[in-house]
Write a protein that holds these residues in place. Sequence first.
Motif, short mmCIF file in Angstrom:
data_model
loop_
_atom_site.label_atom_id
_atom_site.label_comp_id
_atom_site.label_asym_id
_atom_site.label_seq_id
_atom_site.Cartn_x
_atom_site.Cartn_y
_atom_site.Cartn_z
N ILE A 1 0.87 -1.29 0.18
CA ILE A 1 0.01 -0.32 -0.01
C ILE A 1 1.11 1.56 0.51
O ILE A 1 0.50 1.96 -0.65
CB ILE A 1 -0.82 0.16 1.22
N CYS A 2 1.35 1.41 0.36
CA CYS A 2 2.49 2.65 1.04
C CYS A 2 3.89 3.05 -0.12
O CYS A 2 3.54 3.60 -1.03
CB CYS A 2 4.23 2.14 1.86
N GLY B 1 -5.13 -13.64 -2.15
CA GLY B 1 -6.29 -12.45 -3.18
C GLY B 1 -6.54 -11.49 -1.28
O GLY B 1 -7.05 -10.76 -1.69
N LEU B 2 -5.97 -11.85 -0.25
CA LEU B 2 -6.79 -11.00 0.52
C LEU B 2 -5.65 -9.34 0.42
O LEU B 2 -6.09 -8.49 0.98
CB LEU B 2 -6.48 -11.34 1.64
N ILE B 3 -4.81 -9.66 0.62
CA ILE B 3 -3.56 -9.05 0.17
C ILE B 3 -4.35 -7.76 -0.98
O ILE B 3 -3.26 -7.00 -0.66
CB ILE B 3 -2.14 -9.46 0.22
N PHE B 4 -4.38 -8.40 -2.12
CA PHE B 4 -4.43 -7.36 -3.16
C PHE B 4 -5.91 -7.24 -2.69
O PHE B 4 -6.08 -5.68 -3.18
CB PHE B 4 -4.79 -8.92 -4.04
N GLY C 1 -6.15 -2.24 -2.87
CA GLY C 1 -7.14 -1.84 -3.35
C GLY C 1 -8.27 -1.10 -2.41
O GLY C 1 -8.24 0.27 -2.72
N PHE C 2 -8.91 -1.57 -1.46
CA PHE C 2 -9.58 -0.67 -0.52
C PHE C 2 -8.56 0.14 0.06
O PHE C 2 -8.37 1.24 0.59
CB PHE C 2 -9.53 -1.33 0.43
N GLY C 3 -6.77 -0.39 0.73
CA GLY C 3 -6.34 1.14 1.32
C GLY C 3 -5.69 2.02 0.66
O GLY C 3 -4.99 3.04 1.10
N ALA C 4 -5.34 1.88 -0.97
CA ALA C 4 -5.18 3.14 -1.90
C ALA C 4 -5.72 4.06 -1.71
O ALA C 4 -5.20 5.49 -2.57
CB ALA C 4 -5.09 2.55 -2.66
N SER C 5 -6.88 3.84 -1.80
CA SER C 5 -7.65 5.20 -1.89
C SER C 5 -7.55 6.37 -1.05
O SER C 5 -6.82 7.73 -1.69
CB SER C 5 -9.28 5.27 -1.65
#
Length: 271
Positions: free
Chosen positions: A82-83, A137-140, A144-148
């Motif tokens: 994410i970072c 799959g959970l990491i992916f 996606g959810f943390g990027a915004s």
Amino acid sequence: MSKHAKNWILGIIGLVLGLLWLFPFYLIITNSFKTPKGIFSSVIGLPVGGTFGNYTQAWAALDFIRSLFNSLTITIVSVVLICLASAMAAYAIQRNHSKISNVILMLFVAAMLIPFQSVMIPLTTIFGKVQMLNIPGLIFMYLGFGASLSIFLYQGAIAGIPEALDEAATIEGAGPGRIFFTIILPMLNPMTVTVAVLNIVWIWNDYLLPSLVLPQSGYTIPLQTFFFFGQFTKQWNLALAGLMLGILPVVVFYFFAQRWIIKSVTDGSVK
């Protein structure tokens, strides 16, 4: 009212607020040493004849080593991705002055308003069809959810870095990748710490998304703790001991990382 009296009043208010904030931790710690009968007879009171038996039972019931490994793997890999991905995306958006960049940024901001509950069923259905209901799959999904939010925070931080630094590095022959990793990314350390802490707290404590995605072999600590609550019985003494075991890794992490966290926050405030 004198300044001395105001300081006394503010100090008392701060003390009361601090005690209120610590009270839930007091309840968790004290009740984790009690028997079920001791909890129901006195929730607030100190444990009488306290024992570590709750912790040994919770350790075994949680399959703690495996659950801890799963939680650490998911949290560390997700936060690093994410970072890194968010910082790179924010840099590209901020430095590319065009209407398309503004639209993309607004799309990321708008994505923060979409509740997870509205997409969880189609999301798990799609990932189930491609055999991605597992830890990768959970990491992916976390990426996606943390990027915004992360991109939004990084974009604001990068906007405060003069573009003259990029231009000077370009004159010296540095490419975009080298400029980002050697100049921009180190200057983003305070924001990186903020983004990392926010995502660590969210991912480590998350229950709903892992419960939809992970098989039992990949269960994290929050998922394992749920087994203390059955249809007819609730083992509060074991559940609270399990919660303490789940909190402990985060406390240890902060203990060892507090120097870098405080330094990054201080550097950010000075800038």
